[in-house]
Design an enzyme around this catalytic site. Structure first.
Site, PDB file in Angstrom:
ATOM      1  N   GLU A  29      -9.448   6.116   2.972  1.00 55.88           N
ATOM      2  CA  GLU A  29      -9.801   5.392   4.184  1.00 55.88           C
ATOM      3  C   GLU A  29      -9.713   6.360   5.358  1.00 55.88           C
ATOM      4  O   GLU A  29      -8.827   7.216   5.396  1.00 55.88           O
ATOM      5  CB  GLU A  29      -8.817   4.238   4.368  1.00 55.88           C
TER       6      GLU A  29
ATOM      7  N   GLU B  38       0.842  -1.197   0.000  1.00 56.09           N
ATOM      8  CA  GLU B  38       0.000   0.000   0.000  1.00 56.09           C
ATOM      9  C   GLU B  38       0.877   1.247   0.000  1.00 56.09           C
ATOM     10  O   GLU B  38       1.886   1.292   0.686  1.00 56.09           O
ATOM     11  CB  GLU B  38      -0.916  -0.011   1.224  1.00 56.09           C
TER      12      GLU B  38
END
Length: 378
Positions: free
Chosen positions: A293, A186
């Site tokens: 997020e 990520e």
């Protein structure tokens, strides 16, 4: 402390693309805010630089970086050159180049890499923000026959407001495997705990965030090769509402000859995740995700006011809403491709939303984000 099983903080906000290359927004990354702020010098430091923003950077001997404490990398030889290539075009024409302020006070010498000093207690993997189990959604199971060898995106950089130890992210996920065998890499930017800085970050895991992996260079794993970028350090400038916009250009791509997954920022090679630290990602990826997020702790008994993206809804468009543009994936031949047949699934549009954008030359693009708590987002 491990809050991954705290279901109360896991209201998922998901935007789905076919072939399990996902545009994904998830509420549910639990955070531990550590009071121990002691900063200790990294082993192998040959020079230390303090940035004007307060970040402290250790220039560490490249052969003594944390990666080589990994049991699978004890005899690893650093790959300084790769067979994959930077496009070398967008960054050359992009005047909105991101900068890390520590460069104003010095440079790391050749043969070293810049590592951000973090609180000593935060060097343990679980003392940094832990990650919710995003794979609890069935949407993450990939169909057979689809293999991906990298991903890219240009991400609009902002500094959204965060509250009560909460975090806000914009990132790319490249993953493979299911259940406890889920592997992921990520990359993106984050803002944490009310800090007025936006930081570059990376993350990896090979067991669905259970016991392996970490952010940046906090634990052994990622091998850094550049002297120019410090993972975890603040980036500047950031975009302003109705003013000039700034971007982060991210590419993850696999070097098939070595098996390593290379990271590029602004078309510069930063380093790589060795294929040997993964299981299912040792070969290829079966899912790619783009999006944001946030943490929703519901501290005041209602939805958080922590913002996603710019803190404004997608319909406000360019200069006001955060965007991803030129999202793509790397095919088996090493070519960058546009994803096809996009589908969107949004679970909490009153809080955060998404809207596709169509601008000539920007490829597959979208706006996303929102302010969080309001009378429409209780």
């Amino acid at each position: 402390m491990d809050d991954r099983n705290d279901k109360s903080a896991k209201c998922k906000f998901v935007l789905i693309m076919l072939f399990h290359m996902l545009i994904l927004f998830v509420e549910g990354r639990r955070v531990e805010f550590m009071k121990n702020r002691e900063l200790l010098m990294h082993e192998g430091t040959v020079k230390t630089i303090k940035g004007e923003d307060g970040d402290v950077i250790d220039c560490v001997d490249i052969n003594k970086q944390p990666a080589f404490n990994h049991p699978l990398l004890k005899s690893h030889t650093i790959q300084m050159k790769t067979h994959v290539h930077s496009s070398g075009t967008e960054s050359e024409n992009n005047h909105n180049i991101l900068f890390q302020s520590w460069h104003k006070n010095g440079e790391c010498p050749e043969g070293t890499i810049p590592i951000l000093r973090t609180p000593h207690s935060n060097r343990r993997r679980r003392s940094y923000p832990t990650v919710s189990q995003k794979r609890r959604a069935n949407d993450f199971s990939a169909p057979p026959g689809h293999e991906y060898y990298g991903a890219r995106a240009t991400i609009n950089v902002w500094n959204p407001a965060t509250y009560q130890g909460e975090f806000s992210f914009a990132q790319i996920w490249v993953g493979s495997g299911e259940g406890d065998e889920a592997n992921t890499m990520e990359v993106g930017w984050l803002v944490n705990n009310g800090e007025n800085k936006t930081r570059l970050f990376t993350y990896w895991t090979r067991d669905d965030y259970r016991s392996t992996g970490c952010y940046n260079l906090v634990c052994p794993g990622f091998v850094q090769t550049t002297t120019q970028i410090s993972l975890g350090a603040a980036v500047e400038p950031v975009s302003r509402y109705g003013a000039e916009q700034f971007e982060m250009i991210i590419t993850i791509t696999k070097d098939k000859s070595s098996g390593n997954w290379w990271l590029l920022m602004q078309d510069q090679f930063i380093g790589y995740w060795p294929g040997s630290i993964f299981t299912s990602l040792a070969d290829c990826s079966t899912e790619i995700n783009w999006g944001g997020e946030i943490t929703n702790s519901e501290f005041a008994g209602h939805h958080t006011s922590t913002q996603m993206g710019s803190g404004h809804f997608p319909e406000e468009s360019f200069g006001k809403a955060c965007f991803f543009r030129k999202i793509g994936y790397v095919d088996e031949s090493g070519n960058m491709r546009d994803p096809k047949d996009l589908q969107v699934y949004v679970t909490k549009p009153p809080c955060y939303d998404l809207r596709f954008a169509k601008y000539e030359g920007d490829g597959i693009s979208f706006y996303f984000g929102g302010p969080g708590y309001s009378d429409k987002c209780p």
